[in-house]
Design a protein around this motif. Sequence first.
Motif, PDB file in Angstrom:
ATOM      1  N   ARG A  24       0.852  -1.186   0.000  1.00  0.00           N
ATOM      2  CA  ARG A  24       0.000   0.000   0.000  1.00  0.00           C
ATOM      3  C   ARG A  24       0.894   1.244   0.000  1.00  0.00           C
ATOM      4  N   GLN A  25       0.370   2.318  -0.589  1.00  0.00           N
ATOM      5  CA  GLN A  25       1.113   3.578  -0.669  1.00  0.00           C
ATOM      6  C   GLN A  25       0.237   4.731  -0.191  1.00  0.00           C
ATOM      7  N   TRP A  26       0.907   5.738   0.351  1.00  0.00           N
ATOM      8  CA  TRP A  26       0.224   6.945   0.796  1.00  0.00           C
ATOM      9  C   TRP A  26       1.013   8.175   0.341  1.00  0.00           C
ATOM     10  N   HIS A  27       0.330   9.271   0.022  1.00  0.00           N
ATOM     11  CA  HIS A  27       1.008  10.553  -0.067  1.00  0.00           C
ATOM     12  C   HIS A  27       1.562  10.885   1.313  1.00  0.00           C
ATOM     13  N   ASN A  28       2.640  11.604   1.368  1.00  0.00           N
ATOM     14  CA  ASN A  28       3.188  12.014   2.662  1.00  0.00           C
ATOM     15  C   ASN A  28       2.128  12.708   3.523  1.00  0.00           C
ATOM     16  N   ASP A  29       1.337  13.574   2.891  1.00  0.00           N
ATOM     17  CA  ASP A  29       0.336  14.334   3.645  1.00  0.00           C
ATOM     18  C   ASP A  29      -0.837  13.468   4.090  1.00  0.00           C
ATOM     19  N   CYS A  30      -0.959  12.299   3.479  1.00  0.00           N
ATOM     20  CA  CYS A  30      -2.088  11.422   3.818  1.00  0.00           C
ATOM     21  C   CYS A  30      -1.704  10.331   4.830  1.00  0.00           C
ATOM     22  N   PHE A  31      -0.417  10.213   5.161  1.00  0.00           N
ATOM     23  CA  PHE A  31       0.046   9.146   6.055  1.00  0.00           C
ATOM     24  C   PHE A  31      -0.109   9.612   7.505  1.00  0.00           C
ATOM     25  N   ASN A  32      -1.365   9.538   7.992  1.00  0.00           N
ATOM     26  CA  ASN A  32      -1.711  10.053   9.305  1.00  0.00           C
ATOM     27  C   ASN A  32      -2.432   8.986  10.123  1.00  0.00           C
ATOM     28  N   CYS A  33      -2.413   9.148  11.444  1.00  0.00           N
ATOM     29  CA  CYS A  33      -3.129   8.244  12.335  1.00  0.00           C
ATOM     30  C   CYS A  33      -4.630   8.312  12.047  1.00  0.00           C
ATOM     31  N   LYS A  34      -5.244   7.145  11.962  1.00  0.00           N
ATOM     32  CA  LYS A  34      -6.656   7.097  11.606  1.00  0.00           C
ATOM     33  C   LYS A  34      -7.524   7.786  12.652  1.00  0.00           C
ATOM     34  N   ARG A  35      -7.093   7.764  13.931  1.00  0.00           N
ATOM     35  CA  ARG A  35      -7.926   8.293  15.003  1.00  0.00           C
ATOM     36  C   ARG A  35      -7.604   9.765  15.317  1.00  0.00           C
ATOM     37  N   CYS A  36      -6.341  10.075  15.605  1.00  0.00           N
ATOM     38  CA  CYS A  36      -6.015  11.445  16.027  1.00  0.00           C
ATOM     39  C   CYS A  36      -5.445  12.316  14.913  1.00  0.00           C
ATOM     40  N   CYS A  37      -5.251  11.706  13.736  1.00  0.00           N
ATOM     41  CA  CYS A  37      -4.822  12.431  12.519  1.00  0.00           C
ATOM     42  C   CYS A  37      -3.401  13.001  12.611  1.00  0.00           C
ATOM     43  N   VAL A  38      -2.597  12.608  13.612  1.00  0.00           N
ATOM     44  CA  VAL A  38      -1.225  13.080  13.670  1.00  0.00           C
ATOM     45  C   VAL A  38      -0.429  12.426  12.544  1.00  0.00           C
ATOM     46  N   SER A  39       0.527  13.190  11.968  1.00  0.00           N
ATOM     47  CA  SER A  39       1.337  12.657  10.879  1.00  0.00           C
ATOM     48  C   SER A  39       2.234  11.549  11.414  1.00  0.00           C
ATOM     49  N   LEU A  40       2.343  10.473  10.652  1.00  0.00           N
ATOM     50  CA  LEU A  40       3.170   9.343  11.044  1.00  0.00           C
ATOM     51  C   LEU A  40       4.448   9.258  10.203  1.00  0.00           C
TER      52      LEU A  40
END
Length: 279
Positions: free
Chosen positions: A242-258
């Motif tokens: 699976r791939q994510w944009h850097n800006d989209c790679f966030n915690c599903k619950r608190c939305c902090v960047s991972l």
Amino acid sequence: MTEPYDCKECKESLYGQKYILKDDTPYCIKCYEALFSYNCEVCSVLIGCTSKDLSYKDRHWHSECFLCAKCSRSLVDRPFATKDDLLICIECYSNEYSAKCYACLKTIMPGSKKMEHKGNSWHENCFTCNRCQQPIGTKSFVQKDTSNYCLSCYEKQFALQCITCKKPITTGGVNYRDQPWHKECFVCIGCKQQLAGQRFTSRDDFVYCLNCFCNLFAKKCAYCTTPISGLGGSKYISFEERQWHNDCFNCKRCCVSLVGRGFLTCKDDILCPDCGKEF
């Protein structure tokens, strides 16, 4: 009272005298010359009634003074040119001032038609295509290595052929991977948008604009589902196919960047360590 044959100016009787009529008015020779005759440009002597008056642009000469300023030959009944107000016979003018034909090296005579290009001159009949030898005249042409070519001959002999339409490229054009295209022929294989001056990429020898390439071949972001181009150095995160944009790679619950941090997975979701402890 003035008699019909008295001089209009001095009133002297003209009986038995030579006189000249001007506008049906009689003048004695002396008065006529004083009123209407001109001085010669060369000798400054009055051009009398018994002399031939030659004129050019409000200037006057005795016929014997109407001479070439270079060779002193008479210009009576001969063609001439002027330079700095001097009268010059055609031969002298040509030798000293006329251009030489670039092709035949002969003088281009004053009054004859000539063609000029980049400081060089040609007789009209000498200005020909180097390939077909036909006169170019006022038609479009191309100069190559000091030779002139009509457009048709230039295209046949020198122009590159577009890899797409196989027609000659006469102006501009695009070169990609050592192959030439017309600008209008160098288009995206998908949307047909012209690519000259635009960012593009290629796959299997076909060229694509970035939008078409991403839509056709790029992987989709696991979060926003839009394509991840990976072009131009753009960064993305890849994990277990699976791939994510850097800006989209966030915690599903608190939305902090991972990005650059540890994370946990819960089914299809990614979680920060803090949120992951709750499961």
